[in-house]
Scaffold this motif. Sequence first.
Motif, mmCIF file in Angstrom:
data_model
loop_
_atom_site.group_PDB
_atom_site.id
_atom_site.type_symbol
_atom_site.label_atom_id
_atom_site.label_comp_id
_atom_site.label_asym_id
_atom_site.label_seq_id
_atom_site.Cartn_x
_atom_site.Cartn_y
_atom_site.Cartn_z
ATOM 1 N N MET C 1 0.815 -1.243 0.098
ATOM 2 C CA MET C 1 -0.043 0.003 -0.054
ATOM 3 C C MET C 1 0.775 1.382 -0.034
ATOM 4 N N SER C 2 0.779 2.059 -1.292
ATOM 5 C CA SER C 2 1.660 3.219 -1.230
ATOM 6 C C SER C 2 1.010 4.392 -0.392
ATOM 7 N N ALA C 3 1.918 5.371 -0.040
ATOM 8 C CA ALA C 3 1.258 6.392 0.538
ATOM 9 C C ALA C 3 0.539 7.519 -0.180
ATOM 10 N N LEU C 4 -0.103 8.343 0.407
ATOM 11 C CA LEU C 4 -1.064 9.251 -0.687
ATOM 12 C C LEU C 4 -0.154 10.035 -1.503
ATOM 13 N N LEU C 5 0.786 10.683 -0.876
ATOM 14 C CA LEU C 5 1.836 11.629 -1.613
ATOM 15 C C LEU C 5 3.213 10.975 -1.410
ATOM 16 N N GLU C 6 3.771 10.535 -2.517
ATOM 17 C CA GLU C 6 4.859 9.828 -2.328
ATOM 18 C C GLU C 6 6.156 10.676 -3.244
ATOM 19 N N ILE C 7 7.131 10.970 -2.548
ATOM 20 C CA ILE C 7 8.148 11.605 -3.342
ATOM 21 C C ILE C 7 9.214 10.685 -3.243
ATOM 22 N N ARG C 8 9.934 10.484 -4.307
ATOM 23 C CA ARG C 8 11.235 9.540 -4.425
ATOM 24 C C ARG C 8 12.159 10.190 -5.186
ATOM 25 N N GLY C 9 13.535 10.564 -4.455
ATOM 26 C CA GLY C 9 14.778 11.005 -5.148
ATOM 27 C C GLY C 9 14.550 12.290 -5.923
ATOM 28 N N LEU C 10 13.858 13.093 -5.398
ATOM 29 C CA LEU C 10 13.446 14.550 -6.095
ATOM 30 C C LEU C 10 14.714 15.243 -6.103
ATOM 31 N N THR C 11 15.144 16.039 -7.181
ATOM 32 C CA THR C 11 16.109 16.863 -7.442
ATOM 33 C C THR C 11 15.436 18.066 -8.088
ATOM 34 N N ALA C 12 16.181 19.367 -7.799
ATOM 35 C CA ALA C 12 15.620 20.462 -8.449
ATOM 36 C C ALA C 12 16.938 21.521 -8.663
ATOM 37 N N HIS C 13 16.779 22.183 -9.666
ATOM 38 C CA HIS C 13 18.067 23.185 -10.016
ATOM 39 C C HIS C 13 17.645 24.369 -10.562
ATOM 40 N N TYR C 14 18.397 25.706 -10.145
ATOM 41 C CA TYR C 14 17.970 26.879 -10.362
ATOM 42 C C TYR C 14 19.314 27.195 -11.226
ATOM 43 N N GLY C 15 19.489 27.110 -12.617
ATOM 44 C CA GLY C 15 20.271 27.345 -13.543
ATOM 45 C C GLY C 15 21.436 26.156 -13.106
ATOM 46 N N ASP C 16 22.678 26.652 -12.875
ATOM 47 C CA ASP C 16 23.582 25.575 -12.401
ATOM 48 C C ASP C 16 23.423 25.178 -10.895
ATOM 49 N N PHE C 17 22.929 25.998 -10.256
ATOM 50 C CA PHE C 17 22.733 25.599 -8.686
ATOM 51 C C PHE C 17 21.726 24.550 -8.399
ATOM 52 N N GLN C 18 22.221 23.523 -7.772
ATOM 53 C CA GLN C 18 21.295 22.391 -7.325
ATOM 54 C C GLN C 18 20.628 22.559 -6.140
#
Lengths: 243, 341, 236, 287
Positions: C1-18
């Motif tokens: 049974m998975s969770a309602l909201l499931e976030i896995r390995g999320l990455t985000a960048h602003y330009g070159d900045f992670q």
Amino acid sequence: MGGAMAILSLQNVSKSFGALKVTQEVSFDLAPGEALGIIGPNGAGKSTLFNLITGNLRPDQGAILLDGRDVTGETPMQRCASGIGRSFQIPQPFDHLSVYENLLVAARFGGRLTAAEAPAHCADILRRTGLAALADRKAGGLPLLNRKRLELARAMATRPRVILLDEIAGGLTEGECVELVATICDIHAQGTAIIWIEHVLHALTSVVSRLMVLNFGRMLMIGAPDAVMAAPEVREIYLGIEA
Amino acid sequence: MGKTFTPLILPLLVLGMALVPVIGSRALVQDLFMVLCLLVLALNWNMLAGFAGLVSVGQQAFVGIGAYAMFASVILWGMDPLAGLLVGGLVAMALAVPVAFFTFRLNGAYFAIGTWVVADIARLAFSQWKALGGGTGTSLPKGAAQEMLGVATVRGLIGGSKAAAVDALTYWLALALVVVLLLASWAFLRSRMGLGLQAVRDNALAARAVGVDPLRLKALVFLLTAFGTGICGGLLFIQIGRISPGAAFSLLDWTAFVIFIVVIGGIGTLPGPVIGVLVFYGLERLLADYGTVYLIVLGLIGIAIMLFARRGLWGGFVQRTGLDPLPLSHAAPAAPAPTRS
Amino acid sequence: MSALLEIRGLTAHYGDFQALFGVDLALERGEVMAIIGANGAGKTTLMRAITGIARVSGGSVALAGRRLDRLAAPDILRAGVSMVPEGRRLFPSLTVEENLLIGAHARRGSGFWTLARLYDLFPILRERRQQPATALSGGQQQMVAIGRALMSNPDVLLCDELSLGLAPVVIREIYAAFPTIRDSGTAITVVEQDIGQALKIADHVHCMMEGRITLSGRPDTLSRDAIHNAYFGVHA
Amino acid sequence: MIWLDTLVQGLMLGGLYALFAAGLSLVFGIMRLVNLAHGDLIVLGAYLILGIGTVTGLNPFVAALLALPVMFALGWLLQGALLNRVLGEDILPPLLVTFGLSVVVQNALLIGFSADSRKLPVGPIDAQSLPLGPVTVGVMPLLTLVSAVLVIVVLNQIFYRTALGRAFRATSDDPVTAQLMGIRPRSIFAMATGIALVVATIAALYLGARANFDPSIGPARLLYAFEAVIIGGLGSLWGTLAGGLVIGVAQAFGAALNPEWQVLVGHLAFVAVLLVRPRGLFPRAND
């Protein structure tokens, strides 16, 4: 108040946006060469205070004195030329100019250096801030650490006597932070006065000799960093942890 | 590579252009004169819109003012047309002061509308100048251009009729104006002021924080380009010989075409206007028989450039190849030997 | 049974900045989760990435098994994730009531939340409903922002820095509404710098630093020192 | 009495300018777009009404009704396919694209309809006039003014009384947060430009019915419209109406002094208003 010693002096400075009082009767003196830290929760009015000092905002009341001279009515350009340099919380490089040219603008305008004097001045700052190898790179493509360094370097290039640093260590890794603190210590050692807003406390306390706490636009405390950090009301307001 | 190439090819190009009145037909001289004048206007507009961020659609005001001041100098005050050119430039610059005072109150896109209104005011006001023909306009006195300073010398140099000598002289003046403007633009952009201007264009907030006054720089550029545009207006109407408010203050001829030239070539680049004027001239020749189609094509190209290649032909070329034969940048001084342990 | 909201390995960048480095989180139905951390820790970026305002550069976000991370912001709202943005971001041209109504622009079916129920939750807003939203005090504005986000009847409500710039008594008043919101069937994630408040209301607490989750657990199992260390990245 | 007559004529003329300006004002208020092709699109609308009337034999007023949905679709497409791509921080791309569009529309009309001037045949109503107290006014000019007021009232109702208007205002305030409400700014913008061209069609009807038109007259009318928008205060629809009336009255008094001064005095009124009130007559509080 505003004693002959102070390089920068704020006297009962207040500012409101509509009903919101973002700065309330803030007064302090900064001695030449002194390093002052400012902390406080988000929305406490720290960046507003900087904008008041640099002239991007006009106070509703109170006065701002530089070397005992009232500069409250002056523009940011005039205050920069009179010796106030600043770095922005979110780096604001001139994207299409090279790193060196970013400094050159600052040296020629705010620093009032001639075409002959400016290059050596900028080269010296590039070396001190660790940007020499990137001098001819376009500023728009720099990663965060170098953007922060550029903010610092460009502010230095205006030859300030007071330099305002707005969360310059935010978002950096531990190692990067240590490097940046070394550069700031170097600037301080050369006799430039510093006012530094920072959330990264250990970076801040390794440089400043006095700490001010802002909350709801009011100055809650000002004093030696250890004493301020130990105060229960600071721990409660800043961390939300009841001591 | 580019650095040794550029200083060599430019003088050769200018020399070649200078020989046109000697070896080319009068029709070609007149054609190229118009092209050179459009280039002068384009270089000025590019400085204004591309570097100072002042998108004016009212530069025809300064063309018309320059032209009318030149006519007034010759007809009313009996001056030589060449001296009239200078008067035209100076009057245009002087009138740019109140114009700037008014239009600088309008922000962004509404600055464009403000300049347009001012140009229309100028057109209507000059229509009231009865001594210069009012709404219908007037011609230069017979012989005024042919007795102009330097015409006799030019005739001695290349022979031909007086009229041909006038064409040659105005052509050379236009060519000289282009060369001077290109060099002056380059020098200005590399100067302290130019550096400040580029800083303002990138980030006005940061520019103010390092002591650059955006308003002062923009006003300076506005006045200087009014001067250049005014001189060009005078020169254009020495050659045309007849003036009327409609022709002197034409939005299409002196601003619309100029905007397309700059946008097609590459706004905010120095060589952009030169490339643009070449494309413009080529298209004009190609579609000479289809007047309206030509304008539609021009409009569509302008739109396409904004959608797909915002930097224009030159900007796209520089971006793609990494070559920039006319760099505006300041290289950092050579670093002293590293002393870090 | 998975969770309602499931976030896995999320990455985000602003330009070159992670800004985010492989964040994993799971929010269960009916749960309140708190994310704490200092300025610049990446909390707001995380919220913006989930709601589609910031672009996700890697990893996944799923709501009840449905992938959200490639959707545009308006579609993520329609899928059932709503946000109270940092700084409230009320629409100054709209009145209080209009700000609430605009929240129902993409309303999904006939859920629990209606204007009437919101006015019951925050009675002061009923009195002020014809006033421009910006004429309200900070706390009242925050109530409008929460109400606006609820009007789409979301499955998940994200709250970014609710207590920012508000007096403690006002903060308590706002958080008093949380049990009602949870009982309406909406799971909640709050981002807070106010650690004390976060510990009081949350079932699970995650601490972020430099774009990573550095500490997770139930409030009663986490020591103050552990939180302090995770928050500042120093050993006190 | 002559001055009262001039004033009334000026108000009627101002109504026409307000109609030209209303669409511009709406589009600028919502997306900060300055559409330099608006004048030419109005002229396009006039030709469309003329074309529909010629083909079907309908009265221009009825033909205009048929033209409304066509112009709405044109505006919707124009925004969706072209203008949405150039909106942004940089003001240059939208200015240049609409400028290019202006040149294209104008010259396409020139090819399609030649430079001959036309007029919409509205029938006997054209010459009728009404005694209105001490002055006599033409029915068509009066109808223009009434239509202008009605258009502004309806636009205000849409703006302040409907869900669409709420979405317009929210998107105008803050497009990013609007997306968090499930609003798609681009379709909102397309809707706004569609409505703007509906208003342009109404303007076109009166433009074509009251005087001769040809493909080249767009830009000059556009200039008066912009003056109305700017002195009215950016984003304020009632301000736009007021701005149109100011320009119209100024032009009428100018013309009364000297026929050559009509446009010039209108421009001078524009400059004078801005020198006294740099942000226009009814500036928005939050800008």
